[in-house]
Design an enzyme around this catalytic site. Sequence first.
Site, PDB file in Angstrom:
ATOM      1  N   ASN A 199       2.815 -12.499   1.550  1.00 24.59           N
ATOM      2  CA  ASN A 199       3.387 -12.042   2.811  1.00 24.59           C
ATOM      3  C   ASN A 199       2.519 -10.997   3.512  1.00 24.59           C
ATOM      4  O   ASN A 199       2.562 -10.889   4.734  1.00 24.59           O
ATOM      5  CB  ASN A 199       4.787 -11.468   2.548  1.00 24.59           C
ATOM      6  N   TYR A 241      -6.746 -13.321  14.809  1.00 22.75           N
ATOM      7  CA  TYR A 241      -5.445 -13.416  14.138  1.00 22.75           C
ATOM      8  C   TYR A 241      -5.028 -14.885  14.013  1.00 22.75           C
ATOM      9  O   TYR A 241      -4.653 -15.345  12.929  1.00 22.75           O
ATOM     10  CB  TYR A 241      -4.364 -12.634  14.900  1.00 22.75           C
ATOM     11  N   ARG A 284       0.821  -1.219   0.000  1.00 18.02           N
ATOM     12  CA  ARG A 284       0.000   0.000   0.000  1.00 18.02           C
ATOM     13  C   ARG A 284       0.847   1.258   0.000  1.00 18.02           C
ATOM     14  O   ARG A 284       0.473   2.270  -0.588  1.00 18.02           O
ATOM     15  CB  ARG A 284      -0.925   0.009   1.220  1.00 18.02           C
TER      16      ARG A 284
END
Length: 258
Positions: free
Chosen positions: A85, A151, A34
Site C-alpha cells: 500500500n 506518478y 515510516r
Amino acid sequence: MKKTVLITGASSGFGQACARKFAAAGWRLVLAARRSERLEALRTELGGESEIHLWPLDVRDRSAVAQGFEALPAPFRTVDLLLNNAGLALGLQPAWRTDLDDWEQMIDTNIKGVTYLTRAVLPSMVERNSGHVINIGSTAGNWPYPGGNVYGGTKAFVQQFSRNLRADLLGTRVRVSNIEPGMAESEFSTVRFKGDEDKAAQVYAGTAPLTPEDIADIVFYVANLPPHVNVNTLEVMSIDQSWAPFAIHREAKGEVDG
C-alpha cells in the site's frame, strides 16, 4: 488458523483503514510505515498488542526490507497476505518543470518499494503454496492526466508487475491482485501538494470521493474470496468521477495561418 497480513504504509489512509478492518476480523497484523509514533497510536487503538507487530520501515531501503522481514518474530513470520500500500504522488507540474527529487521519490517508493517487499515475501508463499499479494495501484495507471507524468507511470508499472507476477505464479496457489482506486479523500492530495490543506481540499470540493474505508472493504473482500478465485484487477471510482473526452488543442486561425 489465525492469518497474518503485512501492510505497508499502515500509518494513514488506506493502510490504516485496512489495519482496522483486518484487526476487527481477527487477523494478526504486521504494520509497516515510516512514522513509528502513528503506528504506536494505531496499535493502542486496536488493542491486542500480542497480535500486532510494528515495523518502522522506509520501503525505499532495500536492505532494511530484507533484514526486517527476516527478523520478524516467529508468530508473524508466516505472511498470508502482503498488502503493498505504501506509495505517494508529489506535485502536478508538467514534465519540463517538475522537481527531479519528486520523480525519484515516487519511483523509489511506488516501484522499488513494491518490488522489495514482494521479493522478500514471495519465496515463503511459494514454498507453502499459499498466499496473496494485493497491490494498491491507481486509475492513474490506466488514464493519463496533465501533471500525472511519473506518478501515472509508477502505477502503470504496478499494474504490469501484478500481471507478470501472476504469470510467474501460474501452477501455484499464490494469488495476486491489483486494486486501482480513483479519486479518494485521504492524505493523498495533502502529500501531493506538500501540506497545502486548502489546495488539497479543492480536489474534492462538491464531490463524494472514495474513502479509505471503501478501499479497506474492497481489499478485505478480495482477500477473503475462495482460494481458487483470483481477482486480477479491480478499478473503482466514486460515482462523481468518470472519463473525460480526448483533449484537443486548437490554435487560433491567425496562429495556424501565420
